[in-house]
Design a protein around this motif. Structure first.
Motif, PDB file in Angstrom:
ATOM      1  N   LEU A 105     -23.637  -1.163 -10.547  1.00 63.09           N
ATOM      2  CA  LEU A 105     -22.708  -2.272 -10.731  1.00 63.09           C
ATOM      3  C   LEU A 105     -21.683  -2.253  -9.606  1.00 63.09           C
ATOM      4  O   LEU A 105     -21.132  -1.198  -9.287  1.00 63.09           O
ATOM      5  N   VAL A 106     -21.445  -3.412  -9.013  1.00 61.67           N
ATOM      6  CA  VAL A 106     -20.353  -3.554  -8.055  1.00 61.67           C
ATOM      7  C   VAL A 106     -19.278  -4.378  -8.738  1.00 61.67           C
ATOM      8  O   VAL A 106     -19.566  -5.411  -9.349  1.00 61.67           O
ATOM      9  N   TRP A 107     -18.042  -3.906  -8.635  1.00 59.03           N
ATOM     10  CA  TRP A 107     -16.905  -4.502  -9.334  1.00 59.03           C
ATOM     11  C   TRP A 107     -16.006  -5.255  -8.359  1.00 59.03           C
ATOM     12  O   TRP A 107     -15.891  -4.894  -7.198  1.00 59.03           O
ATOM     13  N   ASP A 108     -15.346  -6.276  -8.879  1.00 61.78           N
ATOM     14  CA  ASP A 108     -14.382  -7.031  -8.090  1.00 61.78           C
ATOM     15  C   ASP A 108     -13.192  -6.145  -7.761  1.00 61.78           C
ATOM     16  O   ASP A 108     -12.808  -5.283  -8.548  1.00 61.78           O
ATOM     17  N   ASP A 109     -12.627  -6.340  -6.588  1.00 63.90           N
ATOM     18  CA  ASP A 109     -11.421  -5.612  -6.206  1.00 63.90           C
ATOM     19  C   ASP A 109     -10.522  -6.548  -5.401  1.00 63.90           C
ATOM     20  O   ASP A 109     -10.987  -7.560  -4.890  1.00 63.90           O
ATOM     21  N   PRO A 110      -9.249  -6.228  -5.296  1.00 62.49           N
ATOM     22  CA  PRO A 110      -8.323  -7.110  -4.581  1.00 62.49           C
ATOM     23  C   PRO A 110      -8.282  -6.863  -3.069  1.00 62.49           C
ATOM     24  O   PRO A 110      -7.478  -7.464  -2.375  1.00 62.49           O
ATOM     25  N   VAL A 111      -9.148  -6.001  -2.566  1.00 63.48           N
ATOM     26  CA  VAL A 111      -9.058  -5.571  -1.176  1.00 63.48           C
ATOM     27  C   VAL A 111     -10.098  -6.236  -0.271  1.00 63.48           C
ATOM     28  O   VAL A 111      -9.763  -6.772   0.781  1.00 63.48           O
ATOM     29  N   ASN A 112     -11.361  -6.209  -0.676  1.00 60.50           N
ATOM     30  CA  ASN A 112     -12.447  -6.646   0.201  1.00 60.50           C
ATOM     31  C   ASN A 112     -12.629  -8.160   0.177  1.00 60.50           C
ATOM     32  O   ASN A 112     -12.599  -8.785  -0.877  1.00 60.50           O
ATOM     33  N   LEU A 113     -12.857  -8.716   1.365  1.00 56.21           N
ATOM     34  CA  LEU A 113     -13.139 -10.142   1.479  1.00 56.21           C
ATOM     35  C   LEU A 113     -14.518 -10.454   0.928  1.00 56.21           C
ATOM     36  O   LEU A 113     -15.436  -9.627   1.007  1.00 56.21           O
ATOM     37  N   ASP A 162     -19.045   4.295   0.277  1.00 52.32           N
ATOM     38  CA  ASP A 162     -18.926   4.480   1.728  1.00 52.32           C
ATOM     39  C   ASP A 162     -18.548   3.176   2.425  1.00 52.32           C
ATOM     40  O   ASP A 162     -17.869   3.191   3.446  1.00 52.32           O
ATOM     41  N   TYR A 163     -18.997   2.056   1.891  1.00 50.11           N
ATOM     42  CA  TYR A 163     -18.639   0.739   2.435  1.00 50.11           C
ATOM     43  C   TYR A 163     -17.262   0.276   1.944  1.00 50.11           C
ATOM     44  O   TYR A 163     -16.785  -0.783   2.328  1.00 50.11           O
ATOM     45  N   GLY A 164     -16.642   1.038   1.058  1.00 49.76           N
ATOM     46  CA  GLY A 164     -15.328   0.678   0.552  1.00 49.76           C
ATOM     47  C   GLY A 164     -15.344  -0.218  -0.671  1.00 49.76           C
ATOM     48  O   GLY A 164     -14.315  -0.782  -1.037  1.00 49.76           O
ATOM     49  N   LEU A 165     -16.509  -0.359  -1.306  1.00 52.90           N
ATOM     50  CA  LEU A 165     -16.609  -1.177  -2.514  1.00 52.90           C
ATOM     51  C   LEU A 165     -16.504  -0.293  -3.751  1.00 52.90           C
ATOM     52  O   LEU A 165     -16.862   0.886  -3.731  1.00 52.90           O
ATOM     53  N   TRP A 166     -16.019  -0.878  -4.838  1.00 48.80           N
ATOM     54  CA  TRP A 166     -15.923  -0.169  -6.102  1.00 48.80           C
ATOM     55  C   TRP A 166     -17.240  -0.373  -6.829  1.00 48.80           C
ATOM     56  O   TRP A 166     -17.626  -1.507  -7.141  1.00 48.80           O
ATOM     57  N   ALA A 167     -17.969   0.716  -7.099  1.00 45.25           N
ATOM     58  CA  ALA A 167     -19.272   0.635  -7.757  1.00 45.25           C
ATOM     59  C   ALA A 167     -19.419   1.778  -8.743  1.00 45.25           C
ATOM     60  O   ALA A 167     -18.840   2.849  -8.565  1.00 45.25           O
ATOM     61  N   THR A 168     -20.189   1.511  -9.786  1.00 42.35           N
ATOM     62  CA  THR A 168     -20.499   2.516 -10.795  1.00 42.35           C
ATOM     63  C   THR A 168     -21.964   2.379 -11.175  1.00 42.35           C
ATOM     64  O   THR A 168     -22.609   1.399 -10.836  1.00 42.35           O
ATOM     65  N   LEU A 169     -22.470   3.379 -11.911  1.00 43.94           N
ATOM     66  CA  LEU A 169     -23.806   3.243 -12.459  1.00 43.94           C
ATOM     67  C   LEU A 169     -23.711   3.291 -13.971  1.00 43.94           C
ATOM     68  O   LEU A 169     -22.759   3.803 -14.542  1.00 43.94           O
ATOM     69  N   SER A 170     -24.702   2.694 -14.598  1.00 44.77           N
ATOM     70  CA  SER A 170     -24.745   2.603 -16.044  1.00 44.77           C
ATOM     71  C   SER A 170     -26.188   2.508 -16.481  1.00 44.77           C
ATOM     72  O   SER A 170     -27.053   2.086 -15.708  1.00 44.77           O
ATOM     73  N   LYS A 171     -26.449   2.889 -17.723  1.00 47.30           N
ATOM     74  CA  LYS A 171     -27.775   2.641 -18.276  1.00 47.30           C
ATOM     75  C   LYS A 171     -27.943   1.131 -18.369  1.00 47.30           C
ATOM     76  O   LYS A 171     -27.000   0.401 -18.669  1.00 47.30           O
ATOM     77  N   GLU A 172     -29.153   0.676 -18.124  1.00 50.26           N
ATOM     78  CA  GLU A 172     -29.415  -0.764 -18.068  1.00 50.26           C
ATOM     79  C   GLU A 172     -28.985  -1.490 -19.341  1.00 50.26           C
ATOM     80  O   GLU A 172     -28.408  -2.565 -19.295  1.00 50.26           O
ATOM     81  N   ASP A 173     -29.242  -0.877 -20.486  1.00 47.98           N
ATOM     82  CA  ASP A 173     -28.911  -1.546 -21.746  1.00 47.98           C
ATOM     83  C   ASP A 173     -27.422  -1.517 -22.064  1.00 47.98           C
ATOM     84  O   ASP A 173     -26.976  -2.165 -22.997  1.00 47.98           O
ATOM     85  N   GLU A 174     -26.635  -0.802 -21.279  1.00 49.54           N
ATOM     86  CA  GLU A 174     -25.188  -0.741 -21.485  1.00 49.54           C
ATOM     87  C   GLU A 174     -24.435  -1.607 -20.479  1.00 49.54           C
ATOM     88  O   GLU A 174     -23.216  -1.710 -20.559  1.00 49.54           O
ATOM     89  N   ALA A 175     -25.141  -2.168 -19.507  1.00 47.43           N
ATOM     90  CA  ALA A 175     -24.490  -2.907 -18.406  1.00 47.43           C
ATOM     91  C   ALA A 175     -23.960  -4.230 -18.828  1.00 47.43           C
ATOM     92  O   ALA A 175     -24.193  -5.034 -19.486  1.00 47.43           O
ATOM     93  N   VAL A 232     -24.679  -6.663 -11.348  1.00 47.18           N
ATOM     94  CA  VAL A 232     -25.736  -5.669 -11.186  1.00 47.18           C
ATOM     95  C   VAL A 232     -26.421  -5.980  -9.860  1.00 47.18           C
ATOM     96  O   VAL A 232     -26.926  -7.079  -9.657  1.00 47.18           O
ATOM     97  N   VAL A 233     -26.397  -5.011  -8.955  1.00 49.04           N
ATOM     98  CA  VAL A 233     -26.978  -5.232  -7.634  1.00 49.04           C
ATOM     99  C   VAL A 233     -28.284  -4.482  -7.419  1.00 49.04           C
ATOM    100  O   VAL A 233     -28.997  -4.754  -6.456  1.00 49.04           O
ATOM    101  N   ALA A 234     -28.603  -3.542  -8.310  1.00 49.51           N
ATOM    102  CA  ALA A 234     -29.866  -2.792  -8.195  1.00 49.51           C
ATOM    103  C   ALA A 234     -30.172  -2.147  -9.532  1.00 49.51           C
ATOM    104  O   ALA A 234     -29.267  -1.891 -10.339  1.00 49.51           O
ATOM    105  N   SER A 235     -31.450  -1.879  -9.768  1.00 49.16           N
ATOM    106  CA  SER A 235     -31.853  -1.133 -10.956  1.00 49.16           C
ATOM    107  C   SER A 235     -32.993  -0.200 -10.595  1.00 49.16           C
ATOM    108  O   SER A 235     -33.759  -0.458  -9.676  1.00 49.16           O
TER     109      SER A 235
END
Length: 95
Positions: free
Chosen positions: A23-31, A82-95, A64-67
């Motif tokens: 999962l990639v999350w919105d942030d106030p930093v990246n364009l 590494d690219y400066g984005l906020w991302a996490t992982l989750s089980k597919e059924d919990e996303a 969700v950007v990948a599974s």
């Protein structure tokens, strides 16, 4: 048919991994243009798909950007960091 302990253990070892997602999350930093660029560069997405996912991040707060298996999703999360984005992982059924 009765399974022996060895047969049961083998079935457990070869059972497919529970699907995981990155999962990639919105942030106030990246364009938004940068987020689209990252999706194109890292995931190899076309401009349209990258923009669609970026807009989902922007409007819904996440996308969700990948599974796949857990190890692969952990690599993707680390790469997004590494690219400066906020991302996490989750089980597919919990996303």
């Amino acid at each position: 048919m009765t399974l022996t302990l060895d047969e049961t253990d083998t079935r457990l070892r070869v059972a497919p991994d529970v699907p995981w997602v990155t999962l990639v999350w919105d942030d106030p930093v990246n364009l938004m243009s940068y987020v689209s660029y990252v999706f194109q560069t890292y995931f190899g997405l076309g401009k349209g798909e990258a923009k669609r996912l970026m807009m989902r991040v922007h409007t819904e707060g996440r996308a969700v950007v990948a599974s796949g298996n857990r190890e692969e999703m952990e690599r993707h999360v680390e790469a997004m960091h590494d690219y400066g984005l906020w991302a996490t992982l989750s089980k597919e059924d919990e996303a």
